[in-house]
Write a protein that holds these residues in place. Structure first.
Motif, PDB file in Angstrom:
ATOM      1  N   UNK A 199      12.067  -4.766   2.504  1.00  0.00           N
ATOM      2  CA  UNK A 199      11.505  -3.953   3.832  1.00  0.00           C
ATOM      3  C   UNK A 199      10.252  -3.400   3.392  1.00  0.00           C
ATOM      4  N   UNK A 200      10.156  -2.758   2.469  1.00  0.00           N
ATOM      5  CA  UNK A 200       8.788  -2.237   1.912  1.00  0.00           C
ATOM      6  C   UNK A 200       7.684  -3.207   1.874  1.00  0.00           C
ATOM      7  N   UNK A 201       7.832  -4.388   1.421  1.00  0.00           N
ATOM      8  CA  UNK A 201       7.107  -5.490   1.290  1.00  0.00           C
ATOM      9  C   UNK A 201       6.521  -5.720   2.626  1.00  0.00           C
ATOM     10  N   UNK A 202       7.376  -6.067   3.661  1.00  0.00           N
ATOM     11  CA  UNK A 202       6.992  -5.983   4.927  1.00  0.00           C
ATOM     12  C   UNK A 202       5.912  -5.173   5.470  1.00  0.00           C
ATOM     13  N   UNK A 203       6.398  -3.904   5.245  1.00  0.00           N
ATOM     14  CA  UNK A 203       5.389  -2.615   5.854  1.00  0.00           C
ATOM     15  C   UNK A 203       4.017  -2.888   5.176  1.00  0.00           C
ATOM     16  N   UNK A 222      -6.825 -12.283   6.928  1.00  0.00           N
ATOM     17  CA  UNK A 222      -5.933 -10.959   6.777  1.00  0.00           C
ATOM     18  C   UNK A 222      -4.561 -11.499   6.685  1.00  0.00           C
ATOM     19  N   UNK A 223      -4.188 -12.425   7.469  1.00  0.00           N
ATOM     20  CA  UNK A 223      -2.782 -13.125   7.407  1.00  0.00           C
ATOM     21  C   UNK A 223      -2.372 -13.495   5.846  1.00  0.00           C
ATOM     22  N   UNK A 257       0.112 -12.564   0.960  1.00  0.00           N
ATOM     23  CA  UNK A 257       0.158 -12.402  -0.572  1.00  0.00           C
ATOM     24  C   UNK A 257       0.608 -11.027  -0.873  1.00  0.00           C
ATOM     25  N   UNK A 258       0.593  -9.984  -0.268  1.00  0.00           N
ATOM     26  CA  UNK A 258       1.085  -8.747  -0.544  1.00  0.00           C
ATOM     27  C   UNK A 258       2.690  -8.733  -0.411  1.00  0.00           C
ATOM     28  N   UNK A 259       3.149  -9.391   0.752  1.00  0.00           N
ATOM     29  CA  UNK A 259       4.396  -9.704   0.639  1.00  0.00           C
ATOM     30  C   UNK A 259       5.206 -10.302  -0.298  1.00  0.00           C
ATOM     31  N   UNK A 265       1.562 -20.578  -0.377  1.00  0.00           N
ATOM     32  CA  UNK A 265       2.208 -19.373  -0.819  1.00  0.00           C
ATOM     33  C   UNK A 265       3.634 -19.451  -1.133  1.00  0.00           C
ATOM     34  N   UNK A 266       4.327 -20.228  -0.102  1.00  0.00           N
ATOM     35  CA  UNK A 266       5.644 -20.401  -0.413  1.00  0.00           C
ATOM     36  C   UNK A 266       6.181 -21.276  -1.692  1.00  0.00           C
TER      37      UNK A 266
END
Length: 626
Positions: A323-327, A356-357, A362-364, A526-527
């Protein structure tokens, strides 16, 4: 330490409440939640009054910190924590856990001891067991907590045999170090000098007899060898005369035994260099924030009277982290897209959206783990989709506003002449058309008007149609035939402008199709990397367990325990099959995820390719089967 709250001294992390139950201390938890770096967790357990706290202070590089105490009363109640920048790894935080002395007579029962020991094992990446004298039968008996770990820790959520649970421990348990204090013997076995590790391994040898006494003798030794992936031993001479021991933290180094000091330095060096980052089942690194969640999860389970389960803890932790990764991913996307100054053309908007996507993904991926069914990836997709849709609309509105404002500015002189009846005279229509064409020409020369240039121009020219017809009607120099031709020409110009506006929309849609292809490739890249990383971690986890089991089996054979060795064969075969099946499972999972991702990306781009006024219809179409 990547924390807003540096720790000048240790704090109690887990204490005993007034009812005797364990409780997590909010202040210490706040410290952990402020640490975003991965953590290396080194803990120490052992009988009370054996000098555990001194070793932890040395690991912290401090003279004082954890209370040493100077009486037979245990000073460390519960589990105390000290978070410090790792002295050798700049991007990691060292978390030192000093436990309440096991066997404290003030507690009156062993329930608290068992819970403290089990909790410490679950939280640690390196576990130091501290004892005094020698590794003899008495020392082994004091480590009886290890023999009951299968009763106090579960790996899987499903009910299973305790022996099956114990076989899994080696994959997830911390490294084990036995620190023997006040050691007075020579390191000799059968008159031969041996290393400290040899001394430990000799003490862990089993008895071949099958008597009740032999089984009791073997049990703690078998547990240590079976549960912990690596074992290390350090023996320390007495640091100072007995009369000075109680003031150990106050003594200058010159008053301490040089051998003790050298061994302490060697111990600290080994622990800091060899202790791995704390991970959860599946090999995912644990940050300070995650460690705080784990502490809460395990303590709540213990307070409820249940047995802490690694699987359940990982599922709960994954939900929090994902959930934190999504945010975080969505926040990254939004912050990057805010850099745009609307209006912009579609190519620039698409380029920024793609970058940006990819960054958000990558952040997620960096933070997420165990995202079963790509539930949280879908949630991130929905957030990006919603925000991008809003930005597309915002860009269109900004483009319209900018274009209309520019046309109003450019046509202002023309409108004034129209109001002054300048065009209501012979030859006025020609002047009107010349001025209108000049407005259009000047408008087209202005850059950065966004995605609605031709659309707005179409509306502008359409709005001028009646006006042009009125001017044409009053121009007496033009014959009826010429008026008819002029009217036809004006209609043709309007049709041409309609064609330009349609072409503008088509090019915008084509750009979004290109975005679709690029987005799919980025998701796929990335996957694939994420799945490959997870597969490698799973394989490494299983290989580490296999190496430990093969070593244990070899030792049993060497010591003549052929029957015990054969009993390990099924466990070893299971690990080998698991290692061999990792890649196959990886590719199956990849195929399933790629189909899901294609659906995700197709959904995004179908939504974006539709004109603003028909997006709801486009969404309905994507739901209908072909």
């Amino acid at each position: 330490m990547a924390s807003k709250m540096p720790m000048e001294q240790p704090l109690c992390l887990v204490g005993n409440g007034t009812n005797g139950e364990l409780e997590v201390k909010p202040k210490a938890l706040e410290i952990l939640y402020g640490i975003t770096q991965p953590v290396v967790v080194v803990s120490i357990v052992g009988l009370y009054r054996t000098g555990k706290s001194y070793l932890m202070n040395q690991l912290a590089g401090k003279k004082r910190g954890f209370p040493l105490g100077s009486t037979v009363q245990s000073q460390t109640k519960g589990i105390w924590m000290w978070c410090l920048p790792h002295p050798q790894l700049s991007d990691y935080t060292l978390v030192l856990l000093d436990t309440e002395g096991l066997g404290d007579v003030e507690k009156g029962n062993t329930k608290n001891d068992n819970q403290i020991f089990a909790l410490t094992v679950l939280l640690s990446s390196t576990l130091v067991y501290n004892s005094k004298g020698t590794i003899d039968e008495y020392a082994m008996e004091q480590l009886h907590f290890v023999t009951t770990l299968t009763e106090h820790i579960k790996v899987k959520a499903q009910e299973g045999e305790e022996d099956e649970e114990g076989c899994q421990f080696v994959r997830f348990f911390p490294c084990f170090i036995w620190a023997v204090r006040d050691f007075t013997l020579e390191l000799k076995i059968n008159e031969h000098l041996v290393t400290e590790d040899d001394y430990l391994e000799n003490a862990l040898k089993l008895k071949k007899a099958v008597t009740k006494g032999a089984l009791a003798y073997n049990l703690p030794r078998e547990c240590i060898k079976s549960f912990f992936p690596t074992r290390k031993c350090f023996v320390f001479v007495q640091p100072a005369p007995v009369k000075d021991i109680s003031q150990l933290e106050l003594l200058p180094e010159s008053s301490l035994d040089p051998q003790f000091l050298e061994k302490t330095r060697h111990f600290c060096q080994h622990v800091l260099q060899s202790s791995p980052v704390k991970t959860v089942k599946g090999g995912h690194p644990v940050s300070g924030q995650m460690l705080g969640s784990l502490v809460q999860c395990y303590v709540e389970t213990l307070r409820s009277g249940k047995v802490p389960c690694m699987d359940n803890a990982v599922v709960a932790l994954a939900a929090i982290e994902n959930e934190a990764a999504v945010q975080e991913g969505l926040a990254h996307y939004i912050s990057q897209m805010k850099q745009l100054k609307f209006p912009v053309d579609q190519e620039e908007l698409s380029e920024k959206h793609g970058e940006s996507m990819a960054g958000a993904l990558g952040v997620f991926m960096d933070r997420s783990f165990k995202d079963e069914g790509q539930k949280y990836l879908q949630k991130l997709k929905d957030g990006i989709k919603e925000n991008y849709g809003k930005l597309l609309g915002k860009n269109e509105v900004a483009s319209k506003d900018a274009c209309f404002a520019l046309l109003e500015e450019l046509s202002a002189p023309m409108q004034k002449r129209l109001g002054d009846n300048v065009y209501n005279q012979p030859g006025g229509y020609e002047a009107y058309i010349r001025d209108r064409n000049q407005v259009v020409e000047d408008f087209r020369k202005k850059p950065k008007n966004g995605v609605k240039v031709e659309d707005v121009l179409e509306q502008f020219l359409a709005s001028k149609k009646a006006e042009a017809e009125a001017v044409l009607k009053f121009d007496t120099l033009i014959t009826d035939m010429e008026k008819h031709l002029a009217d036809g020409k004006q209609k043709a110009e309007l049709l041409e402008q309609q064609r330009r506006a349609e072409e503008e929309r088509r090019l915008r849609a084509e750009q979004l199709v290109k975005d679709q292809e690029r987005s799919f490739q980025e998701y796929q890249r990335q996957l694939e990397a994420k799945l490959a990383e997870e597969a490698a971690t799973m394989k490494k986890e299983a290989q580490k367990a296999l190496e430990c089991k093969l070593k244990e089996q070899g030792e049993l054979l060497q010591q003549g325990f052929r029957e015990k060795s054969m009993l390990m064969e099924q466990e070893i075969s299971t690990l080998k099959r698991e290692i061999n099946s990792v890649r196959e499972q990886d590719f199956v999972s990849l195929a399933k995820n790629m189909l899901k991702v294609f659906s995700i990306v197709y959904d995004i781009c179908t939504f974006h390719n539709s004109p603003s006024q028909s997006r709801s219809q486009a969404r309905e179409k994507t739901r209908k089967p072909k």
